[in-house]
Design an enzyme around this catalytic site. Sequence first.
Site, PDB file in Angstrom:
ATOM      1  N   SER A   1       1.325   5.150  -0.060  1.00 25.94           N
ATOM      2  CA  SER A   1       0.618   6.415   0.165  1.00 25.94           C
ATOM      3  C   SER A   1       1.418   7.590  -0.385  1.00 25.94           C
ATOM      4  O   SER A   1       1.007   8.731  -0.218  1.00 25.94           O
ATOM      5  CB  SER A   1       0.381   6.605   1.659  1.00 25.94           C
ATOM      6  OG  SER A   1       1.605   6.477   2.349  1.00 25.94           O
ATOM      7  N   GLY A   2       2.564   7.317  -1.001  1.00 23.75           N
ATOM      8  CA  GLY A   2       3.402   8.397  -1.526  1.00 23.75           C
ATOM      9  C   GLY A   2       4.347   8.941  -0.482  1.00 23.75           C
ATOM     10  O   GLY A   2       5.150   9.825  -0.761  1.00 23.75           O
ATOM     11  N   GLY A   3       4.256   8.428   0.746  1.00 23.66           N
ATOM     12  CA  GLY A   3       5.135   8.878   1.826  1.00 23.66           C
ATOM     13  C   GLY A   3       6.418   8.058   1.871  1.00 23.66           C
ATOM     14  O   GLY A   3       6.568   7.066   1.157  1.00 23.66           O
ATOM     15  N   VAL A   4       7.315   8.494   2.749  1.00 24.49           N
ATOM     16  CA  VAL A   4       8.622   7.852   2.817  1.00 24.49           C
ATOM     17  C   VAL A   4       8.530   6.421   3.383  1.00 24.49           C
ATOM     18  O   VAL A   4       9.246   5.520   2.942  1.00 24.49           O
ATOM     19  CB  VAL A   4       9.624   8.733   3.619  1.00 24.49           C
ATOM     20  CG1 VAL A   4       9.173   8.916   5.064  1.00 24.49           C
ATOM     21  CG2 VAL A   4      11.030   8.165   3.574  1.00 24.49           C
ATOM     22  N   ASP A   5       7.615   6.198   4.323  1.00 21.72           N
ATOM     23  CA  ASP A   5       7.567   4.890   4.986  1.00 21.72           C
ATOM     24  C   ASP A   5       7.152   3.766   4.041  1.00 21.72           C
ATOM     25  O   ASP A   5       7.799   2.724   3.972  1.00 21.72           O
ATOM     26  CB  ASP A   5       6.615   4.938   6.190  1.00 21.72           C
ATOM     27  CG  ASP A   5       7.029   6.009   7.188  1.00 21.72           C
ATOM     28  OD1 ASP A   5       8.246   6.201   7.361  1.00 21.72           O
ATOM     29  OD2 ASP A   5       6.153   6.662   7.767  1.00 21.72           O
TER      30      ASP A   5
ATOM     31  N   CYS B   1      -7.537  12.007   7.424  1.00 25.38           N
ATOM     32  CA  CYS B   1      -7.249  12.449   6.063  1.00 25.38           C
ATOM     33  C   CYS B   1      -8.413  13.165   5.390  1.00 25.38           C
ATOM     34  O   CYS B   1      -8.194  14.062   4.583  1.00 25.38           O
ATOM     35  CB  CYS B   1      -6.770  11.268   5.227  1.00 25.38           C
ATOM     36  SG  CYS B   1      -8.012   9.980   4.992  1.00 25.38           S
TER      37      CYS B   1
ATOM     38  N   GLY C   1       0.855  -1.189   0.000  1.00 19.54           N
ATOM     39  CA  GLY C   1       0.000   0.000   0.000  1.00 19.54           C
ATOM     40  C   GLY C   1       0.881   1.225   0.000  1.00 19.54           C
ATOM     41  O   GLY C   1       1.553   1.510   0.987  1.00 19.54           O
TER      42      GLY C   1
ATOM     43  N   CYS D   1     -10.699   2.309   9.137  1.00 19.89           N
ATOM     44  CA  CYS D   1     -10.056   2.276   7.813  1.00 19.89           C
ATOM     45  C   CYS D   1      -9.059   1.128   7.748  1.00 19.89           C
ATOM     46  O   CYS D   1      -9.027   0.376   6.769  1.00 19.89           O
ATOM     47  CB  CYS D   1      -9.368   3.607   7.537  1.00 19.89           C
ATOM     48  SG  CYS D   1      -8.448   3.612   5.981  1.00 19.89           S
TER      49      CYS D   1
HETATM   50  N1  LIG Z   1      -4.104   5.875   0.046  1.00 14.67           N
HETATM   51  C1  LIG Z   1      -3.337   4.847   0.383  1.00 14.67           C
HETATM   52  N2  LIG Z   1      -3.082   3.864  -0.512  1.00 14.67           N
HETATM   53  C2  LIG Z   1      -2.313   2.791  -0.199  1.00 14.67           C
HETATM   54  N3  LIG Z   1      -1.760   2.622   1.000  1.00 14.67           N
HETATM   55  C3  LIG Z   1      -1.966   3.551   1.939  1.00 14.67           C
HETATM   56  C4  LIG Z   1      -2.757   4.716   1.690  1.00 14.67           C
HETATM   57  N4  LIG Z   1      -2.779   5.463   2.824  1.00 14.67           N
HETATM   58  C5  LIG Z   1      -2.034   4.801   3.723  1.00 14.67           C
HETATM   59  N5  LIG Z   1      -1.545   3.644   3.218  1.00 14.67           N
HETATM   60  C6  LIG Z   1      -0.683   2.630   3.884  1.00 14.67           C
HETATM   61  O1  LIG Z   1      -0.882   2.722   5.296  1.00 14.67           O
HETATM   62  C7  LIG Z   1       0.357   3.036   5.945  1.00 14.67           C
HETATM   63  C8  LIG Z   1       0.142   3.941   7.128  1.00 14.67           C
HETATM   64  O2  LIG Z   1      -0.556   5.067   6.737  1.00 14.67           O
HETATM   65  P1  LIG Z   1      -0.290   6.494   7.405  1.00 14.67           P
HETATM   66  O3  LIG Z   1      -1.301   7.421   6.837  1.00 14.67           O
HETATM   67  O4  LIG Z   1      -0.176   6.306   8.858  1.00 14.67           O
HETATM   68  O5  LIG Z   1       1.093   6.864   6.720  1.00 14.67           O
HETATM   69  P2  LIG Z   1       2.499   7.379   7.206  1.00 14.67           P
HETATM   70  O6  LIG Z   1       2.860   6.864   8.555  1.00 14.67           O
HETATM   71  O7  LIG Z   1       2.580   8.814   6.935  1.00 14.67           O
HETATM   72  O8  LIG Z   1       3.366   6.546   6.143  1.00 14.67           O
HETATM   73  P3  LIG Z   1       3.868   6.985   4.728  1.00 14.67           P
HETATM   74  O9  LIG Z   1       5.165   7.696   5.007  1.00 14.67           O
HETATM   75  O10 LIG Z   1       4.060   5.717   3.975  1.00 14.67           O
HETATM   76  O11 LIG Z   1       2.794   7.885   4.153  1.00 14.67           O
HETATM   77  C9  LIG Z   1       1.240   3.652   4.867  1.00 14.67           C
HETATM   78  O12 LIG Z   1       2.599   3.465   5.162  1.00 14.67           O
HETATM   79  C10 LIG Z   1       0.794   2.892   3.628  1.00 14.67           C
HETATM   80  O13 LIG Z   1       1.440   1.645   3.536  1.00 14.67           O
END
Ligand SMILES: Nc1ncnc2c1ncn2[C@@H]1O[C@H](COP(=O)(O)OP(=O)(O)OP(=O)(O)O)[C@@H](O)[C@H]1O
Length: 359
Positions: free
Chosen positions: A11-15, A202, A9, A105
């Site tokens: 989300s476009g973030g670093v994790d 979100c 999954g 979610c």
């Molecule tokens: N829209 C999305 N589509 C796919 N996967 C998602 C989405 N939103 C969140 N996830 C998954 O759920 C995880 C946790 O979501 P969270 O919103 O807490 O992100 P985060 O801790 O900011 O991590 P990231 O740096 O990956 O955005 C994300 O790392 C990702 O794997």
Amino acid sequence: MAAKKVVVGMSGGVDSSVAAYLLKEQGYDVIGVTMQIWQDEDEFVQEESGGCCGLSAVDDARRVADRLGIPYYVMNFKQEFKKNVMDYFTAEYLKGRTPNPCIACNRYVKWEALLNRSLAIGADYIATGHYARIEQLSNGRYAIKNSVTAVKDQTYALYNLTQEQLSHTLMPVGAYHKDEIRKIAEEIGLMVAHKKDSQEICFISDNDYAGFIDRECGDQVPPPGNFVLTDGTVVGKHKGITHYTIGQRKGLGIAFGHPVFVTEIRPETNEVVLGENRDVFTYELDADHINFMSIPDIQDEMLLKAKIRYSHSGSMCKVTRTGEDTIHCEFLEPVRAVTPGQAVVLYDGEYVAGGGTIL
Ligand SMILES: Nc1ncnc2c1ncn2[C@@H]1O[C@H](COP(=O)(O)OP(=O)(O)OP(=O)(O)O)[C@@H](O)[C@H]1O
């Protein structure tokens, strides 16, 4: 033997970007997926704020996938999200409760929906960038464990995953600290290495929950009513029960000459009860919709640590089973602002033992 297939999954973030990289390094056949969950089609292509599924999310995730050389797709989960998260969120507020939409979610969208679709296309696992670890224990059960970094612990929002879901899930970043994850991202040249973390809820901007509920629910929204004391004495007018939560002090719009707090919300009479700080403390709570993780059930009476909200550090309590789908927690020390609708998450040492929804 063919490599195991995993849908990450993204989300476009670093994790989640680094999660995809780590799994590829570990030899998995990795596919990146971004879930479109709440924006309208046109907003989805115009959004620039970097929310968890806006344009920058899709753009960033697609670029990361290109860089890692993995296939990437955007999947539409708007219906599932609307039903299980947004409608649940507003329905709970209308009942005078304070829900945690991220937990819903996780269970019903990120896991149930994404996992089912992933299994259907032949994947063995889904993976996320959560800071938590999954272990199979000697009793055969799967459990979520704190990440190595307590500062960014995300176990509270994951207590509701089923054994089946956990057995098909990987969380590779749980073994790292956040700065290590950013460093890996930098080393492999990912643009998202220093992107900021996502916001709290979100689909709500500027924390305006009541405004969101007004827009979604129109004339179903409860009207203004009375602020009362525990004995029923009317002390003022409130804006409508959806504006308040247990323990709240700010924004009451009422002056007593000393601090007052919301101690109870009574949807049946449309009243908000006010009291002193000491009135917000209690020794016990009941919860329903329970889910067990490291333990199969509560045997007799168990001493466990309970978190009653995301930011709570946890308090020890005696937990007993009170019915088919209910538990009772009796705390050793009083806890502040037990809030109906929030989750109580139980910990056995480092592992999530289970949890439920506070009644
Ligand atoms: N829209 C999305 N589509 C796919 N996967 C998602 C989405 N939103 C969140 N996830 C998954 O759920 C995880 C946790 O979501 P969270 O919103 O807490 O992100 P985060 O801790 O900011 O991590 P990231 O740096 O990956 O955005 C994300 O790392 C990702 O794997």
